[in-house]
Scaffold this active site. Structure first.
Site, PDB file in Angstrom:
ATOM      1  CB  ALA A  65     126.190 -13.381  23.817  1.00  0.00           C
ATOM      2  N   GLY A 108     127.708 -14.365  28.570  1.00  0.00           N
ATOM      3  CA  GLY A 108     128.408 -13.094  28.360  1.00  0.00           C
ATOM      4  C   GLY A 108     128.176 -12.107  29.495  1.00  0.00           C
ATOM      5  CD  GLU A 111     131.919 -15.318  28.639  1.00  0.00           C
ATOM      6  OE1 GLU A 111     130.830 -15.136  28.059  1.00  0.00           O
ATOM      7  OE2 GLU A 111     132.847 -15.961  28.149  1.00  0.00           O
ATOM      8  CD  GLU A 131     128.598 -19.149  27.786  1.00  0.00           C
ATOM      9  OE1 GLU A 131     128.603 -19.932  28.772  1.00  0.00           O
ATOM     10  OE2 GLU A 131     128.996 -17.978  27.866  1.00  0.00           O
TER      11      GLU A 131
HETATM   12  C1  LIG Z   1     129.159 -15.013  25.233  1.00  0.00           C
HETATM   13  C2  LIG Z   1     128.725 -16.273  24.612  1.00  0.00           C
HETATM   14  C3  LIG Z   1     129.742 -16.965  23.811  1.00  0.00           C
HETATM   15  C4  LIG Z   1     127.510 -16.835  24.694  1.00  0.00           C
HETATM   16  C5  LIG Z   1     126.370 -16.463  25.512  1.00  0.00           C
HETATM   17  O1  LIG Z   1     126.351 -15.634  26.391  1.00  0.00           O
HETATM   18  S1  LIG Z   1     125.026 -17.365  25.093  1.00  0.00           S
HETATM   19  C6  LIG Z   1     123.778 -16.854  26.226  1.00  0.00           C
HETATM   20  C7  LIG Z   1     123.947 -17.474  27.562  1.00  0.00           C
HETATM   21  N1  LIG Z   1     122.773 -17.194  28.360  1.00  0.00           N
HETATM   22  C8  LIG Z   1     121.748 -18.019  28.419  1.00  0.00           C
HETATM   23  O2  LIG Z   1     121.725 -19.090  27.844  1.00  0.00           O
HETATM   24  C9  LIG Z   1     120.569 -17.559  29.269  1.00  0.00           C
HETATM   25  C10 LIG Z   1     119.323 -17.429  28.419  1.00  0.00           C
HETATM   26  N2  LIG Z   1     118.200 -16.992  29.213  1.00  0.00           N
HETATM   27  C11 LIG Z   1     117.539 -17.803  30.054  1.00  0.00           C
HETATM   28  O3  LIG Z   1     117.859 -18.944  30.254  1.00  0.00           O
HETATM   29  C12 LIG Z   1     116.343 -17.221  30.737  1.00  0.00           C
HETATM   30  O4  LIG Z   1     115.949 -16.068  30.042  1.00  0.00           O
HETATM   31  C13 LIG Z   1     116.602 -16.847  32.225  1.00  0.00           C
HETATM   32  C14 LIG Z   1     116.787 -18.129  33.053  1.00  0.00           C
HETATM   33  C15 LIG Z   1     117.803 -15.959  32.394  1.00  0.00           C
HETATM   34  C16 LIG Z   1     115.354 -16.080  32.779  1.00  0.00           C
HETATM   35  O5  LIG Z   1     114.180 -16.816  32.554  1.00  0.00           O
HETATM   36  P1  LIG Z   1     112.749 -16.108  32.655  1.00  0.00           P
HETATM   37  O6  LIG Z   1     111.735 -17.167  32.405  1.00  0.00           O
HETATM   38  O7  LIG Z   1     112.654 -15.348  33.916  1.00  0.00           O
HETATM   39  O8  LIG Z   1     112.734 -15.028  31.483  1.00  0.00           O
HETATM   40  P2  LIG Z   1     112.554 -15.287  29.915  1.00  0.00           P
HETATM   41  O9  LIG Z   1     111.113 -15.233  29.577  1.00  0.00           O
HETATM   42  O10 LIG Z   1     113.302 -16.492  29.492  1.00  0.00           O
HETATM   43  O11 LIG Z   1     113.315 -14.014  29.305  1.00  0.00           O
HETATM   44  C17 LIG Z   1     112.693 -12.744  29.180  1.00  0.00           C
HETATM   45  C18 LIG Z   1     113.003 -12.215  27.779  1.00  0.00           C
HETATM   46  O12 LIG Z   1     114.412 -12.085  27.659  1.00  0.00           O
HETATM   47  C19 LIG Z   1     114.864 -12.815  26.509  1.00  0.00           C
HETATM   48  N3  LIG Z   1     116.240 -13.313  26.756  1.00  0.00           N
HETATM   49  C20 LIG Z   1     116.740 -13.830  27.890  1.00  0.00           C
HETATM   50  N4  LIG Z   1     118.016 -14.159  27.731  1.00  0.00           N
HETATM   51  C21 LIG Z   1     118.340 -13.846  26.457  1.00  0.00           C
HETATM   52  C22 LIG Z   1     119.535 -13.958  25.684  1.00  0.00           C
HETATM   53  N5  LIG Z   1     120.686 -14.442  26.214  1.00  0.00           N
HETATM   54  N6  LIG Z   1     119.493 -13.570  24.408  1.00  0.00           N
HETATM   55  C23 LIG Z   1     118.379 -13.052  23.857  1.00  0.00           C
HETATM   56  N7  LIG Z   1     117.207 -12.899  24.541  1.00  0.00           N
HETATM   57  C24 LIG Z   1     117.200 -13.303  25.816  1.00  0.00           C
HETATM   58  C25 LIG Z   1     113.856 -13.942  26.383  1.00  0.00           C
HETATM   59  O13 LIG Z   1     113.899 -14.502  25.107  1.00  0.00           O
HETATM   60  C26 LIG Z   1     112.563 -13.217  26.705  1.00  0.00           C
HETATM   61  O14 LIG Z   1     112.160 -12.432  25.602  1.00  0.00           O
HETATM   62  P3  LIG Z   1     110.880 -12.878  24.691  1.00  0.00           P
HETATM   63  O15 LIG Z   1     109.747 -13.086  25.662  1.00  0.00           O
HETATM   64  O16 LIG Z   1     110.703 -11.733  23.742  1.00  0.00           O
HETATM   65  O17 LIG Z   1     111.303 -14.146  24.002  1.00  0.00           O
END
Ligand SMILES: CC(C)=CC(=O)SCCNC(=O)CCNC(=O)[C@H](O)C(C)(C)COP(=O)(O)OP(=O)(O)OC[C@H]1O[C@@H](n2cnc3c(N)ncnc32)[C@H](O)[C@@H]1OP(=O)(O)O
Length: 257
Positions: A65, A108, A111, A131
């Site tokens: 998400a 998500g 999921e 999460e």
């Molecule tokens: C459904 C419910 C209740 C909750 C959820 O799903 S909460 C979200 C769960 N997911 C996460 O916690 C994963 C978050 N992402 C990461 O840990 C990393 O992005 C990664 C391990 C998947 C990949 O790392 P990498 O270094 O290869 O890439 P990033 O530079 O971190 O990401 C690229 C770009 O995407 C944005 N990003 C990634 N995931 C999310 C997200 N879940 N929500 C919003 N944005 C996301 C990340 O910020 C980056 O963008 P910017 O460079 O503009 O910040």
């Protein structure tokens, strides 16, 4: 104009839905939620379509998400809007849905993959419910579907530590139906979906319903449901055609009636 967050294509009798937020690893925001569910529902209603594939990019099926979009969320806003409730509509989709997962399927994203009827994983796929690292728990079905698929011990491990599983562990655990080399994933998913779409549609719809019934009712009720559905399929021309084609050593021509 806002960019679409999903792209749709048809491949024969298969409807393909691609998540399309490349700059955010397909993080699931409100717009993507709306557009994806609408696209799936449109394919479900389309008589020319027999199965649906949902996929992302090579790097990410979906990284969860949208964490940035949660900034304004509060307990009250989540409660009033019933956040994530639109996903309940995926339960009403009757045609089979395959998740073709390459790269990250986290939170998500994992999921969403589990809302599909089964998952085909690229050998680069990584699954997780991280999460807990955000001070949260899964909210789109993770604690329930993951536990049903891989059992309590493994689901606890995933939900409490937030660690990721690779494709091999996911297949061994029962989360994933099959692993495919990442470069062949989409072609294999489309081929699998086309195979399903070539079957008798009423039998496919009822097979899906019967398997999902397993998670809703006890054994004797589930067995009775299966038997009654089995009995009813003998009312269809497709059953006569399937049997005749076997005996005559030819391919069946199902007419979905
Ligand atoms: C459904 C419910 C209740 C909750 C959820 O799903 S909460 C979200 C769960 N997911 C996460 O916690 C994963 C978050 N992402 C990461 O840990 C990393 O992005 C990664 C391990 C998947 C990949 O790392 P990498 O270094 O290869 O890439 P990033 O530079 O971190 O990401 C690229 C770009 O995407 C944005 N990003 C990634 N995931 C999310 C997200 N879940 N929500 C919003 N944005 C996301 C990340 O910020 C980056 O963008 P910017 O460079 O503009 O910040």
């Amino acid at each position: 104009m806002t960019e679409p967050t999903i792209l749709t294509e048809t491949h024969g009798r298969v409807g393909l839905v691609r998540l399309n937020r490349p700059d955010a690893l397909n993080a699931i925001n409100a717009q993507l939620t709306r557009e994806l569910i609408a696209a799936v529902e449109a394919f479900d209603a389309d008589e020319a379509i027999g199965a649906i594939v949902i996929t992302g990019s090579e790097k990410a099926f979906a990284a969860g998400a949208d964490i940035k979009e949660m900034e304004a969320d509060s307990y009250l806003s989540n409660l009033i809007t019933n956040k994530f409730s639109p996903w309940d509509r995926m339960l009403s989709v009757r045609k089979p849905m395959i998740a073709a997962v390459s790269g990250y399927a986290l939170g998500g994203g994992c999921e969403l993959a589990m809302m599909c009827d089964f998952i085909l994983a690229g050998d680069n796929a990584r699954f997780g419910q991280p999460e807990i690292k955000l001070g949260l728990i899964p909210g789109m079905g993770g604690t329930q579907r993951l536990t049903r698929l891989i059992g309590t011990a493994k689901a606890m491990d995933m939900c409490l530590t937030g660690r990721m599983m690779d494709a091999v562990e996911a297949e061994r655990s029962g989360l994933v139906a099959r692993i495919v080399p990442a470069a062949e994933l989409l072609a294999e998913a489309l081929k699998t979906a086309e195979t399903i779409a070539s079957m008798s549609l009423p039998a496919v719809l009822l097979a899906k319903e019967a398997v999902h019934r397993c998670n809703e009712v006890g054994l004797s009720e589930g067995l009775l449901f299966e038997r009654r559905v089995f009995h009813s399929l003998f009312a269809l021309e497709d059953q006569k055609e399937g049997r005749a084609a076997f005996v005559e050593k030819r391919k069946p021509e199902f007419k979905n009636r």
